[in-house]
Design a protein around this motif. Sequence first.
Motif: not given
Length: 135
Positions: A66-69, A74-76, A78-85
């Motif tokens: 899971p950390e590799d994924a 996200v780490g390297s 193209p995805i930006s995390v969109a927190p659920v707020g």
Amino acid sequence: MATYTADPVALLAYLVDALPPEADRVFAEAEAGETVIQAPSTALAEVLYSVSRDKDVRGVPLTGTPEDARQALVGSGPISVAPVGDAELVEYAGVVDRFSTHVGLIVASHRARDTDAIITPDSAIAEVDYETVWE
């Protein structure tokens, strides 16, 4: 700059290089910094769960941890995390009766963040007239 919301199916297909042409084009643009792809934190959690269970995507086995994924997305990646707020929950409250929990949260994130389209093969989203990208 165009901004998209990605669902877990799109993220998993990206990890195994199995996106259809139109979705692949959007991901390539994001890799080049020409567009933004956001994924709700719940969608990313679903992807990490799938990777931990060694499922396959479109006949291609998922490999790695899971950390590799997470790192690839996200780490390297193209995805930006969109927190659920709160804004997403307000939108979710308005669509909860039309979708499953995870699809509702994808739509809620798309609406709250006013993204251009949702990268998904889910016909239930397109049937409600939300702009989608897939094929």
